[in-house]
Design a protein around this motif. Structure first.
Motif: not given
Length: 301
Positions: A16-17, A91-96, A98-101
Motif C-alpha cells: 500500500k502506497v 504477483n505484485v498487488k499495488l494499492k494506492s 487505485g489498485e494495480t496488479e
C-alpha cells in the motif's frame, strides 16, 4: 480424500502506497506476503474447517520454498512437485489511489513434470474429490484439465471445477460434480448481458445441459444462486458484514460447499455452508476460520 491442484502458485506481495507517483521514489505504508493460488486457498480453508485434504501442484526456487513453508504453517498436507529450474512466480498487488496488479509468469513445466503429476493423480480412488481451480501457466497444454479428468473419469473420482470461460466449458463433458462461476464469468461464457435472476438461471441451466451436475453462480454482495442436480434453483442472500478483502472469497465458497456436502450429502446444507464460508473470508483480512463461519451460520435462515 479431497485433493486440490495449483499448477502455478505464487507469492502475493501486497503493498500500500499513499498516492503512487510514476518515476518517483515511493515508500510503502503496508506490506504483506501471502502464498497465493486458488487451489492453495481451497486447501487452507478446508483445513481450517477440519476437512482432511491434500494440496498438489508445482513449486520452484526460493519462492517455491516460501510458498511451501506458508502452506505447511496452515497445517495443510502438501505433495507439491519441486521443479529443478526457475522460480515460482511473484504477483505484485499495488494499492494506492487505485489498485494495480503485476503477475509473474512462473517456471516452465516440462513433459516429464506433467508425467510426475499424472503419477500422483493415478492413486486417486472412487469417492475421492479433485478440485481443479484457476488459470493454467503458458508452459502446459491448454487442455490439461481435460487430460486430467479424462484419465480419472472411469475411476469414479468426483470433480470440482472453478475456472473461467473455455477452460470450464471444455470440461463439462466430464460431468463435474460442482462448478462455481460468478455472474460476470457466466455472462462472458455466453457473450450475453445478465439483467435478472431469471437470466442467470437460464444460462446456468445451459451449463447443466452441457454436463455440469451442480452449478453455483456467485454474485458478490447480491448473494448466490444454486442450480442443484436434482431440484429447483435456490437463491440465498449473504449474511451482513463489512467487506475487507474479496481475494479468496470465491475459493472459500468452494471449500465451504464441499465441507457442507460431505457432512450428510445434503446439497442445500452445502450451499448454506458455501455462502457462510465465502462471506467469512470476505469479511476478514485472511481466509475463513471455523469460528468465523459458525458465527455467520447463526445469522442465516
Amino acid at each position: 480424500m479431497i485433493n486440490t491442484i495449483t499448477l502455478n502458485p505464487s507469492l502475493d506481495y501486497i503493498v500500500k502506497v499513499d498516492s503512487f507517483k510514476v518515476d518517483k521514489l515511493n515508500r510503502t505504508e503496508e506490506e504483506q506476503i501471502y502464498a497465493g493460488g486458488k487451489g492453495i486457498n481451497v486447501s487452507i480453508v478446508l483445513t481450517n474447517l477440519g476437512v482432511e485434504n491434500k494440496a498438489l501442484g508445482y513449486v520452484a526456487g526460493f519462492t517455491g520454498d516460501e510458498i511451501l513453508r506458508q502452506v505447511k504453517n496452515h497445517d495443510v498436507d502438501c505433495d507439491f512437485i519441486k521443479l529443478e529450474n526457475g522460480i515460482s512466480r511473484i504477483n505484485v498487488k499495488l494499492k494506492s489511489d487505485g489498485e494495480t496488479e503485476i503477475n509473474g509468469s512462473g517456471p516452465e513445466i516440462t513433459e516429464d513434470n506433467l508425467k510426475a503429476l499424472f503419477e500422483k493423480l493415478s492413486h486417486l480412488e472412487k469417492g475421492d474429490y479433485l478440485v481443479l481451480s484457476g488459470s493454467i501457466p503458458g508452459s502446459v497444454p491448454d487442455d490439461i484439465y481435460e487430460k486430467i479428468m479424462s484419465r480419472l473419469l472411469e475411476k469414479g473420482v468426483e470433480f470440482v471445477v472453478d475456472a473461467t470461460k473455455d477452460l470450464l466449458l471444455k470440461v463439462l463433458k466430464y460431468k463435474p460434480f460442482f462448478i462455481k462461476p460468478n455472474h460476470h464469468e457466466l455472462a462472458e461464457m455466453f457473450n450475453v448481458t445478465l439483467e435478472s435472476d431469471d437470466d442467470i438461471i437460464k444460462y446456468g441451466k445451459k451449463l447443466q445441459e452441457m454436463g455440469a451436475k451442480n452449478v453455483l453462480i456467485s454474485m458478490a454482495g447480491d448473494g448466490a444462486i444454486l442450480l442443484p442436480e436434482n431440484g429447483n434453483p435456490i437463491k440465498r442472500e449473504v449474511p451482513k458484514g463489512t467487506l475487507k478483502n474479496s481475494v479468496g472469497a470465491g475459493d472459500s465458497m468452494v471449500a465451504g460447499f464441499i465441507c457442507g456436502y460431505l457432512k450428510n450429502n445434503d446439497i442445500n446444507e452445502a450451499f448454506k455452508m458455501g455462502i457462510a464460508t465465502g462471506s467469512a473470508s470476505a469479511f476478514s483480512d485472511e481466509l475463513a476460520t471455523k469460528e468465523q463461519v459458525n458465527d455467520l451460520l447463526k445469522q442465516m435462515k
